[in-house]
Write a protein that holds these residues in place. Structure first.
Motif, PDB file in Angstrom:
ATOM      1  N   LYS A   1      -5.608   5.931  -3.741  1.00 42.55           N
ATOM      2  CA  LYS A   1      -6.619   6.839  -3.190  1.00 42.55           C
ATOM      3  C   LYS A   1      -7.968   6.144  -3.032  1.00 42.55           C
ATOM      4  O   LYS A   1      -8.809   6.580  -2.236  1.00 42.55           O
ATOM      5  CB  LYS A   1      -6.778   8.072  -4.092  1.00 42.55           C
ATOM      6  N   THR A   2      -8.162   5.085  -3.816  1.00 41.09           N
ATOM      7  CA  THR A   2      -9.401   4.316  -3.746  1.00 41.09           C
ATOM      8  C   THR A   2      -9.058   2.829  -3.694  1.00 41.09           C
ATOM      9  O   THR A   2      -8.048   2.383  -4.256  1.00 41.09           O
ATOM     10  CB  THR A   2     -10.300   4.578  -4.957  1.00 41.09           C
ATOM     11  N   ALA A   3      -9.910   2.046  -3.011  1.00 38.45           N
ATOM     12  CA  ALA A   3      -9.664   0.607  -2.900  1.00 38.45           C
ATOM     13  C   ALA A   3     -10.985  -0.127  -2.717  1.00 38.45           C
ATOM     14  O   ALA A   3     -11.983   0.436  -2.269  1.00 38.45           O
ATOM     15  CB  ALA A   3      -8.739   0.305  -1.722  1.00 38.45           C
ATOM     16  N   SER A   4     -10.975  -1.407  -3.083  1.00 42.12           N
ATOM     17  CA  SER A   4     -12.126  -2.282  -2.842  1.00 42.12           C
ATOM     18  C   SER A   4     -11.645  -3.721  -2.912  1.00 42.12           C
ATOM     19  O   SER A   4     -10.445  -3.981  -3.024  1.00 42.12           O
ATOM     20  CB  SER A   4     -13.246  -2.015  -3.853  1.00 42.12           C
ATOM     21  N   TRP A   5     -12.611  -4.672  -2.866  1.00 45.02           N
ATOM     22  CA  TRP A   5     -12.186  -6.064  -2.812  1.00 45.02           C
ATOM     23  C   TRP A   5     -13.249  -7.000  -3.371  1.00 45.02           C
ATOM     24  O   TRP A   5     -14.417  -6.639  -3.519  1.00 45.02           O
ATOM     25  CB  TRP A   5     -11.840  -6.453  -1.379  1.00 45.02           C
ATOM     26  N   GLY A   6     -12.806  -8.225  -3.701  1.00 50.03           N
ATOM     27  CA  GLY A   6     -13.682  -9.307  -4.089  1.00 50.03           C
ATOM     28  C   GLY A   6     -13.619 -10.374  -3.015  1.00 50.03           C
ATOM     29  O   GLY A   6     -12.562 -10.619  -2.433  1.00 50.03           O
TER      30      GLY A   6
ATOM     31  N   VAL B   1       0.820  -1.213   0.000  1.00 49.54           N
ATOM     32  CA  VAL B   1       0.000   0.000   0.000  1.00 49.54           C
ATOM     33  C   VAL B   1       0.860   1.272   0.000  1.00 49.54           C
ATOM     34  O   VAL B   1       0.621   2.179  -0.812  1.00 49.54           O
ATOM     35  CB  VAL B   1      -0.998  -0.001   1.179  1.00 49.54           C
ATOM     36  N   PRO B   2       1.887   1.401   0.854  1.00 47.91           N
ATOM     37  CA  PRO B   2       2.720   2.616   0.787  1.00 47.91           C
ATOM     38  C   PRO B   2       3.416   2.779  -0.561  1.00 47.91           C
ATOM     39  O   PRO B   2       3.608   3.910  -1.032  1.00 47.91           O
ATOM     40  CB  PRO B   2       3.741   2.401   1.911  1.00 47.91           C
TER      41      PRO B   2
ATOM     42  N   ASP C   1      -8.445   3.534   6.936  1.00 54.03           N
ATOM     43  CA  ASP C   1      -7.403   4.469   6.516  1.00 54.03           C
ATOM     44  C   ASP C   1      -8.053   5.762   6.011  1.00 54.03           C
ATOM     45  O   ASP C   1      -8.785   5.745   5.013  1.00 54.03           O
ATOM     46  CB  ASP C   1      -6.565   3.837   5.399  1.00 54.03           C
ATOM     47  N   PRO C   2      -7.820   6.889   6.676  1.00 53.21           N
ATOM     48  CA  PRO C   2      -8.475   8.143   6.273  1.00 53.21           C
ATOM     49  C   PRO C   2      -8.015   8.663   4.915  1.00 53.21           C
ATOM     50  O   PRO C   2      -8.669   9.529   4.328  1.00 53.21           O
ATOM     51  CB  PRO C   2      -8.093   9.115   7.398  1.00 53.21           C
ATOM     52  N   GLU C   3      -6.895   8.131   4.418  1.00 54.62           N
ATOM     53  CA  GLU C   3      -6.367   8.585   3.128  1.00 54.62           C
ATOM     54  C   GLU C   3      -6.945   7.805   1.951  1.00 54.62           C
ATOM     55  O   GLU C   3      -6.668   8.128   0.793  1.00 54.62           O
ATOM     56  CB  GLU C   3      -4.836   8.445   3.122  1.00 54.62           C
TER      57      GLU C   3
END
Length: 218
Positions: A51-56, A45-46, A73-75
């Motif tokens: 800025k955006t994320a999701s998952w299956g 991640v770093p 994560d606020p970011e």
């Protein structure tokens, strides 16, 4: 003398890692699900700064704890695709939006020792996130998903992963829930609709594979 089980898995995981890297995947090795979570959130991640994320859906991924870390994560704007109480049309729309995120995370049904990812999906949002759309994808894989070849992968998916998934989701009325075996059914709730075989990663290293030296997931 070294533990024979550990030596066995070191050899098989090493073979898979070499094959995946030859197929242009970016590969990480984790000792267990906790270590996999650390790798995802503290290394991957770093490096990507999404800025955006999701998952299956993936039990292995859930066990790493990385999803909760990303949610909090606020970011990062995290798109929830399995939120209880949300109408189905809204969930489907969120899953469509999840294919446009910077970072998509999921698991796989099988991994061959030739470095191929083999999956069977119901509506395609999970395999869609692997194949194309998200800028980067992370796939977590427990060692129990490793098989010698494509034939063994398809056998594993049909007669292990699929029936277990049917049992996991009792609202879907499929015959495999009762027998534990695939019937190639015509049930309106059939969860096995879209096969995918990922031979190579393109663009190179877009997909990050986290191999876990632990049995986990379906």
């Amino acid at each position: 003398m070294e533990d024979c089980v550990e030596v066995y898995w070191q050899k098989h995981l090493g073979k898979c890692r070499a094959a995946l890297e030859a197929n242009n995947f970016d590969v990480y090795f984790a000792t267990d699900t906790s270590d996999a979570g650390r790798i995802i959130y503290e290394e991957i991640v770093p490096m990507l700064s999404p800025k955006t994320a999701s998952w299956g859906d993936s039990m292995t991924l859930q066990a790493t704890g990385a999803i909760e870390q990303l949610r909090n994560d606020p970011e990062i704007e995290f798109i929830e695709t399995f939120e209880a109480g949300v109408p189905r049309p809204e969930i489907i729309e969120r899953r469509r939006q999840a294919l446009l995120v910077d970072l998509f995370l999921t698991g796989t049904n099988a991994l061959t020792e030739r470095g191929q990812l083999v999956n069977l999906d119901m509506i395609g949002n999970r395999v869609g996130g692997i194949l194309f759309g998200p800028k980067h994808t992370v796939v977590t894989i427990g060692r129990n998903k490793i098989v010698p070849d494509l034939e063994a992968a398809m056998q594993r998916v049909r007669n292990v992963a699929a029936p277990m998934n049917g049992i996991k989701h009792p609202r879907f009325k499929t015959p495999c829930q009762k027998t534990g075996y695939c019937h190639d059914c015509k049930s309106p709730d059939r969860i096995c609709n879209a096969w995918t075989i990922m031979e190579k990663c393109f663009p190179p290293k877009r997909i990050k594979v986290v191999l876990i030296n632990q049995d986990f997931g379906l």
